[in-house]
Write an enzyme that holds these catalytic residues in place. Structure first.
Site, PDB file in Angstrom:
ATOM      1  N   GLY A   6       1.996 -27.680  24.786  1.00 24.84           N
ATOM      2  CA  GLY A   6       2.100 -28.720  23.938  1.00 24.84           C
ATOM      3  C   GLY A   6       3.538 -28.931  23.478  1.00 24.84           C
ATOM      4  N   CYS A   7       3.891 -30.356  22.987  1.00 25.99           N
ATOM      5  CA  CYS A   7       5.119 -30.592  22.616  1.00 25.99           C
ATOM      6  C   CYS A   7       5.723 -29.959  21.283  1.00 25.99           C
ATOM      7  CB  CYS A   7       5.241 -32.052  22.477  1.00 25.99           C
ATOM      8  SG  CYS A   7       3.863 -32.775  21.456  1.00 25.99           S
ATOM      9  N   TYR A   8       4.830 -29.917  20.413  1.00 20.78           N
ATOM     10  CA  TYR A   8       5.268 -28.835  19.382  1.00 20.78           C
ATOM     11  C   TYR A   8       5.393 -27.639  19.442  1.00 20.78           C
ATOM     12  CZ  TYR A   8       4.439 -32.973  15.832  1.00 20.78           C
ATOM     13  OH  TYR A   8       4.224 -34.182  15.255  1.00 20.78           O
ATOM     14  N   THR A  57       6.245 -26.341  22.283  1.00 17.69           N
ATOM     15  CA  THR A  57       7.210 -26.126  23.161  1.00 17.69           C
ATOM     16  C   THR A  57       8.620 -26.009  22.275  1.00 17.69           C
ATOM     17  OG1 THR A  57       6.635 -27.007  25.051  1.00 17.69           O
ATOM     18  CG2 THR A  57       8.900 -27.152  24.907  1.00 17.69           C
ATOM     19  N   ALA A  58       8.893 -26.765  21.247  1.00 19.67           N
ATOM     20  CA  ALA A  58      10.028 -26.964  20.265  1.00 19.67           C
ATOM     21  C   ALA A  58      10.007 -25.674  19.552  1.00 19.67           C
ATOM     22  CB  ALA A  58      10.008 -28.270  19.616  1.00 19.67           C
TER      23      ALA A  58
END
Length: 361
Positions: free
Chosen positions: A168-170, A172-173
């Site tokens: 997911g994007c969150y 990953t960051a």
């Protein structure tokens, strides 16, 4: 090592040793009309080692073949209704940019047909059966050969995988910033990891809702999904992995926020380290962890901003530490590229034994 592709005297193209290039890998995108799907087509269309053989909508009941005006002269193919048989016949690798339920149903059938899969949904990201049943109840069967695909941390597993669950994007960051520090044992015993993350509206997908309506988002900022966002479980899984499989009393408090931007994520992460731990100490950990990671840029005390990574596959990480042991990490990505389609292409490159940066720089 980067392979140099250059023209030969007969006008064909080969590498620096004069060998002809391998036949391009046939790839397909299911769910090509969404934000992540269109970004995938944009990246794959210019990738030198693949050819797009099929691109479908998110459902079989969609209207007939149609084109995407935004990709005119970049990719001039047509979008067709979703059909598992067509995908299995036409492609060696299929990207699933579909809703969770659709991906959960389609992936096992494609795996049975011998197709390699890169799934951008969340349907297969959680290993724990109870957690998966809670957050992704539509996932009933997990294909064999599955790997989690946070590229910089999972290269070995990705290389031999038959299917990759794109993060997911969150997560990953967050995990790119937290995992090396946790793995190095620098987070103080029992310290909570607090993740205050903000995302542009495209992170919610293309299906319209009251929450993502322009009039609701413009000029506003709000928290959402508090204790109820499925990316929280994925972040907890990744943090536990970094600690060696057990978070050892380090709870993760993740709160996402919606900001009036079209794309981008900024995660501000707080925890404590032992007093006297310096910014240089954190920097040394990051330098070792990401020595060979082209797409992770370490900026130290010069904290990064979303505009620095927009439309790129980079994750920029900055950090500050005070004398009492308080740490602030800031990690930024483009949620549609490094947080979705760009990382998916990066994972495909690893699966195919290509330079990770192919088609992404």
């Amino acid at each position: 090592m980067h392979t140099v592709v250059q023209p030969r005297e007969d006008g064909t193209v080969g590498d620096s040793q004069g060998r002809p290039p391998a036949a391009p890998t046939r790839v397909a995108v299911a769910g090509a009309t969404g934000y992540a799907g269109q970004e995938l087509l944009r990246l794959l269309a210019r990738h030198p080692s693949v050819t797009i053989t099929a691109a479908t909508s998110s459902g079989a009941a969609a209207a007939g073949a149609r084109r995407l005006p935004a990709l005119s002269r970049i990719w001039n193919g047509t979008i067709t209704p979703l059909d598992a048989g067509t995908l299995a016949r036409e492609a060696e690798i299929v990207f699933l940019a579909l809703p969770d339920k659709a991906a959960a149903e389609l992936a096992p059938a494609l795996a049975d047909a011998g197709v390699r899969i890169i799934d951008l949904s969340g349907a297969f990201r959680l290993r724990d059966e109870a957690a998966r049943a809670r957050w992704y109840p539509e996932t009933h069967r997990v294909p064999e050969g599955l790997a989690y695909g946070l590229t910089e941390l999972d290269r070995a597993a990705i290389a031999g995988a038959r299917m990759v669950a794109n993060p997911g994007c969150y997560p990953t960051a967050t995990l790119l910033a937290v995992a090396p520090i946790a793995a190095a044992g620098l987070i103080a015993a029992g310290a909570d990891v607090i993740v205050d993350a903000k995302s542009g509206v495209s992170g919610a997908g293309k299906t319209p809702s009251e929450r993502t309506h322009f009039s609701e988002v413009h000029g506003s900022l709000g928290a959402y999904g508090v204790f109820a966002h499925r990316h929280g479980a994925e972040i907890e899984q990744g943090v536990a992995d970094a600690f060696g499989g057990d978070a050892a009393g380090h709870s993760v408090n993740f709160v996402p926020h919606l900001v009036p931007l079209d794309r981008g994520i900024l995660a501000t992460i707080y925890f404590r380290v032992a007093p006297g731990t310096t910014e240089d100490a954190l920097g040394s950990v990051y330098e070792r962890a990401y020595a060979d990671a082209t797409f992770v840029r370490l900026v130290g005390a010069t904290l990064p901003e979303i505009k620095h990574v927009a439309h790129t596959n980079f994750c920029d990480i900055g950090w500050r530490v005070d004398a009492s042991g308080r740490v602030v990490l800031v990690s930024v990505i483009d949620n549609l590229v490094k947080g979705a389609s760009g990382q998916a292409v990066q994972n495909m490159n690893v699966m195919l034994g290509l330079d990770e940066t192919t088609g992404l720089l």
